[in-house]
Design a protein around this motif. Sequence first.
Motif, PDB file in Angstrom:
ATOM      1  N   ALA A  99      10.367  -1.336 -13.757  1.00  0.00           N
ATOM      2  CA  ALA A  99      10.634  -0.089 -14.467  1.00  0.00           C
ATOM      3  C   ALA A  99       9.509   0.330 -15.403  1.00  0.00           C
ATOM      4  O   ALA A  99       9.633   1.342 -16.088  1.00  0.00           O
ATOM      5  N   ASP A 100       8.401  -0.407 -15.451  1.00  0.00           N
ATOM      6  CA  ASP A 100       7.348  -0.108 -16.421  1.00  0.00           C
ATOM      7  C   ASP A 100       6.836   1.319 -16.292  1.00  0.00           C
ATOM      8  O   ASP A 100       6.679   2.034 -17.294  1.00  0.00           O
ATOM      9  N   ALA A 101       6.580   1.762 -15.070  1.00  0.00           N
ATOM     10  CA  ALA A 101       6.028   3.105 -14.873  1.00  0.00           C
ATOM     11  C   ALA A 101       7.028   4.173 -15.298  1.00  0.00           C
ATOM     12  O   ALA A 101       6.668   5.166 -15.936  1.00  0.00           O
ATOM     13  N   ALA A 102       8.303   3.975 -14.946  1.00  0.00           N
ATOM     14  CA  ALA A 102       9.325   4.956 -15.310  1.00  0.00           C
ATOM     15  C   ALA A 102       9.500   5.023 -16.823  1.00  0.00           C
ATOM     16  O   ALA A 102       9.646   6.106 -17.403  1.00  0.00           O
ATOM     17  N   LEU A 103       9.462   3.870 -17.473  1.00  0.00           N
ATOM     18  CA  LEU A 103       9.590   3.850 -18.923  1.00  0.00           C
ATOM     19  C   LEU A 103       8.391   4.521 -19.590  1.00  0.00           C
ATOM     20  O   LEU A 103       8.538   5.270 -20.557  1.00  0.00           O
ATOM     21  N   ASP A 143      14.566   4.016 -27.214  1.00  0.00           N
ATOM     22  CA  ASP A 143      15.225   3.142 -26.245  1.00  0.00           C
ATOM     23  C   ASP A 143      14.253   2.757 -25.138  1.00  0.00           C
ATOM     24  O   ASP A 143      14.192   1.592 -24.717  1.00  0.00           O
ATOM     25  N   ALA A 144      13.476   3.738 -24.669  1.00  0.00           N
ATOM     26  CA  ALA A 144      12.494   3.456 -23.612  1.00  0.00           C
ATOM     27  C   ALA A 144      11.385   2.546 -24.140  1.00  0.00           C
ATOM     28  O   ALA A 144      10.951   1.603 -23.448  1.00  0.00           O
ATOM     29  N   ARG A 145      10.932   2.825 -25.355  1.00  0.00           N
ATOM     30  CA  ARG A 145       9.882   1.986 -25.930  1.00  0.00           C
ATOM     31  C   ARG A 145      10.358   0.538 -26.088  1.00  0.00           C
ATOM     32  O   ARG A 145       9.626  -0.411 -25.787  1.00  0.00           O
ATOM     33  N   TYR A 146      11.586   0.379 -26.560  1.00  0.00           N
ATOM     34  CA  TYR A 146      12.082  -0.980 -26.778  1.00  0.00           C
ATOM     35  C   TYR A 146      12.259  -1.710 -25.441  1.00  0.00           C
ATOM     36  O   TYR A 146      11.911  -2.891 -25.317  1.00  0.00           O
ATOM     37  N   GLU A 147      12.772  -1.003 -24.443  1.00  0.00           N
ATOM     38  CA  GLU A 147      12.943  -1.641 -23.137  1.00  0.00           C
ATOM     39  C   GLU A 147      11.586  -2.010 -22.539  1.00  0.00           C
ATOM     40  O   GLU A 147      11.443  -3.077 -21.920  1.00  0.00           O
ATOM     41  N   LEU A 148      10.586  -1.152 -22.733  1.00  0.00           N
ATOM     42  CA  LEU A 148       9.251  -1.478 -22.235  1.00  0.00           C
ATOM     43  C   LEU A 148       8.705  -2.711 -22.959  1.00  0.00           C
ATOM     44  O   LEU A 148       8.075  -3.583 -22.341  1.00  0.00           O
ATOM     45  N   ALA A 149       8.962  -2.783 -24.258  1.00  0.00           N
ATOM     46  CA  ALA A 149       8.543  -3.977 -25.010  1.00  0.00           C
ATOM     47  C   ALA A 149       9.213  -5.227 -24.452  1.00  0.00           C
ATOM     48  O   ALA A 149       8.582  -6.296 -24.366  1.00  0.00           O
ATOM     49  N   GLN A 150      10.466  -5.122 -24.065  1.00  0.00           N
ATOM     50  CA  GLN A 150      11.157  -6.273 -23.479  1.00  0.00           C
ATOM     51  C   GLN A 150      10.540  -6.675 -22.140  1.00  0.00           C
ATOM     52  O   GLN A 150      10.448  -7.863 -21.823  1.00  0.00           O
ATOM     53  N   HIS A 151      10.121  -5.678 -21.353  1.00  0.00           N
ATOM     54  CA  HIS A 151       9.434  -6.001 -20.095  1.00  0.00           C
ATOM     55  C   HIS A 151       8.133  -6.752 -20.370  1.00  0.00           C
ATOM     56  O   HIS A 151       7.792  -7.702 -19.660  1.00  0.00           O
ATOM     57  N   HIS A 152       7.418  -6.313 -21.401  1.00  0.00           N
ATOM     58  CA  HIS A 152       6.192  -7.021 -21.768  1.00  0.00           C
ATOM     59  C   HIS A 152       6.509  -8.444 -22.218  1.00  0.00           C
ATOM     60  O   HIS A 152       5.800  -9.395 -21.861  1.00  0.00           O
ATOM     61  N   MET A 153       7.565  -8.620 -23.004  1.00  0.00           N
ATOM     62  CA  MET A 153       7.956  -9.955 -23.458  1.00  0.00           C
ATOM     63  C   MET A 153       8.283 -10.855 -22.275  1.00  0.00           C
ATOM     64  O   MET A 153       7.853 -12.014 -22.222  1.00  0.00           O
ATOM     65  N   ALA A 154       9.045 -10.335 -21.342  1.00  0.00           N
ATOM     66  CA  ALA A 154       9.455 -11.139 -20.188  1.00  0.00           C
ATOM     67  C   ALA A 154       8.250 -11.611 -19.389  1.00  0.00           C
ATOM     68  O   ALA A 154       8.256 -12.711 -18.808  1.00  0.00           O
ATOM     69  N   ALA A 155       7.194 -10.783 -19.366  1.00  0.00           N
ATOM     70  CA  ALA A 155       5.976 -11.134 -18.639  1.00  0.00           C
ATOM     71  C   ALA A 155       4.981 -11.884 -19.520  1.00  0.00           C
ATOM     72  O   ALA A 155       3.852 -12.154 -19.095  1.00  0.00           O
ATOM     73  N   GLU A 183       4.042  -1.871 -28.697  1.00  0.00           N
ATOM     74  CA  GLU A 183       5.113  -0.914 -28.430  1.00  0.00           C
ATOM     75  C   GLU A 183       6.124  -0.902 -29.585  1.00  0.00           C
ATOM     76  O   GLU A 183       6.615   0.164 -29.992  1.00  0.00           O
ATOM     77  N   LEU A 184       6.430  -2.079 -30.100  1.00  0.00           N
ATOM     78  CA  LEU A 184       7.371  -2.161 -31.223  1.00  0.00           C
ATOM     79  C   LEU A 184       6.797  -1.502 -32.477  1.00  0.00           C
ATOM     80  O   LEU A 184       7.527  -0.874 -33.251  1.00  0.00           O
ATOM     81  N   LEU A 185       5.491  -1.641 -32.670  1.00  0.00           N
ATOM     82  CA  LEU A 185       4.853  -0.975 -33.807  1.00  0.00           C
ATOM     83  C   LEU A 185       4.975   0.544 -33.709  1.00  0.00           C
ATOM     84  O   LEU A 185       5.130   1.234 -34.724  1.00  0.00           O
ATOM     85  N   GLU A 186       4.910   1.064 -32.484  1.00  0.00           N
ATOM     86  CA  GLU A 186       5.060   2.516 -32.293  1.00  0.00           C
ATOM     87  C   GLU A 186       6.438   2.972 -32.769  1.00  0.00           C
ATOM     88  O   GLU A 186       6.587   4.060 -33.331  1.00  0.00           O
ATOM     89  N   ILE A 187       7.442   2.147 -32.542  1.00  0.00           N
ATOM     90  CA  ILE A 187       8.780   2.471 -33.048  1.00  0.00           C
ATOM     91  C   ILE A 187       8.799   2.407 -34.567  1.00  0.00           C
ATOM     92  O   ILE A 187       9.276   3.328 -35.244  1.00  0.00           O
ATOM     93  N   LEU A 188       8.266   1.325 -35.118  1.00  0.00           N
ATOM     94  CA  LEU A 188       8.321   1.113 -36.562  1.00  0.00           C
ATOM     95  C   LEU A 188       7.545   2.178 -37.331  1.00  0.00           C
ATOM     96  O   LEU A 188       7.939   2.562 -38.443  1.00  0.00           O
ATOM     97  N   MET A 189       6.465   2.675 -36.759  1.00  0.00           N
ATOM     98  CA  MET A 189       5.694   3.713 -37.437  1.00  0.00           C
ATOM     99  C   MET A 189       6.470   5.022 -37.546  1.00  0.00           C
ATOM    100  O   MET A 189       6.213   5.835 -38.426  1.00  0.00           O
ATOM    101  N   ARG A 190       7.436   5.204 -36.636  1.00  0.00           N
ATOM    102  CA  ARG A 190       8.219   6.437 -36.635  1.00  0.00           C
ATOM    103  C   ARG A 190       9.592   6.270 -37.268  1.00  0.00           C
ATOM    104  O   ARG A 190      10.161   7.227 -37.799  1.00  0.00           O
ATOM    105  N   ASP A 191      10.145   5.033 -37.189  1.00  0.00           N
ATOM    106  CA  ASP A 191      11.477   4.801 -37.753  1.00  0.00           C
ATOM    107  C   ASP A 191      11.610   3.306 -38.054  1.00  0.00           C
ATOM    108  O   ASP A 191      11.945   2.504 -37.174  1.00  0.00           O
TER     109      ASP A 191
END
Length: 301
Positions: free
Chosen positions: A205-209, A221-233, A242-250
């Motif tokens: 799902a990386d490309a779709a996210l 939600d998409a950013r966090y799920e993409l971060a989880q894909h990165h973690m799994a790999a 990716e998580l920093l992108e979330i934190l910078m905004r909220d």
Amino acid sequence: MIDVTIQNFEAEVIEASMTTPVLVDFWAPWCGPCKSLGPILEKVEEAYAGRFKLVKINSDDEQQLAGAFGIRSIPTCVLLMGGQPVDGFMGALPESQVKAFLDKHLPPADELPPEVVEEAAAPEPVAAPGSDDAIAALAQAVADKPDDDNARFDFIKALLLLGRTDDAKVAFAPVIAKAMAVRKLEALQHWMNALDVVENAYEPADAALAARIAANKRDFDARYELAQHHMAAQRWTAAMDELLEILMRDKAWNSDLARKTYVAILEIIDVPKPKVAEGQIPPEDPTVATYRRRLSSVVLS
């Protein structure tokens, strides 16, 4: 003196230290103190006439090795015996202090023949991470001390790094109830959650996210799920980016989930600090140090 890279590290450092202590000098061409220390180390190596082996690692070119040793500043020297770090120091020490450091660990030149020195002075070799012996040793440590959260963390982390997710979940089950109260265990929980997300995805799902994020940078939600894909790999820095992108905004998104997951990754990728001489500060993994600073700058801004 030998220049070491990832290609010859096993032979020139690990295997060599089984019979002769190996002093690893982490340096870089731009480092002024490194240029001062280098000649001193070479002079001492010649004077000690085979009592130890000196190797040099360019920390800029060999970032994987520098990261494995948790190098946070240079020059840093690490002494290995029997395949494992036993001590180290940072900074350009004078010749007298370098000799004093070595004399704490090296047997006298005329004390014993080489074969006996090896048995008397070198610690037992440690099994390579990921080997069957290493996994068995970690499992035994948990069996001996089932309440030792650090031992359990090391065991489960090793299993997850090897992709043995089912075995990791079995080992995690006895402590799942206290996972949220123990940082190391909570970090493992975040990692296994990410593995479950990827396992249950219908397709990669990386490309779709990424497309969803491109269309809406606040699709957390998409950013966090993409971060989880990165973690799994095990793409740890990509996940933290990716998580920093979330934190910078909220900063408080989803009950602080992005920050908690970020901290979990730091816990996972942090490596044990090598032993250093009394009065010295153990070096910190440069990646961990950088991403700790990034988190602080975002959270405190």
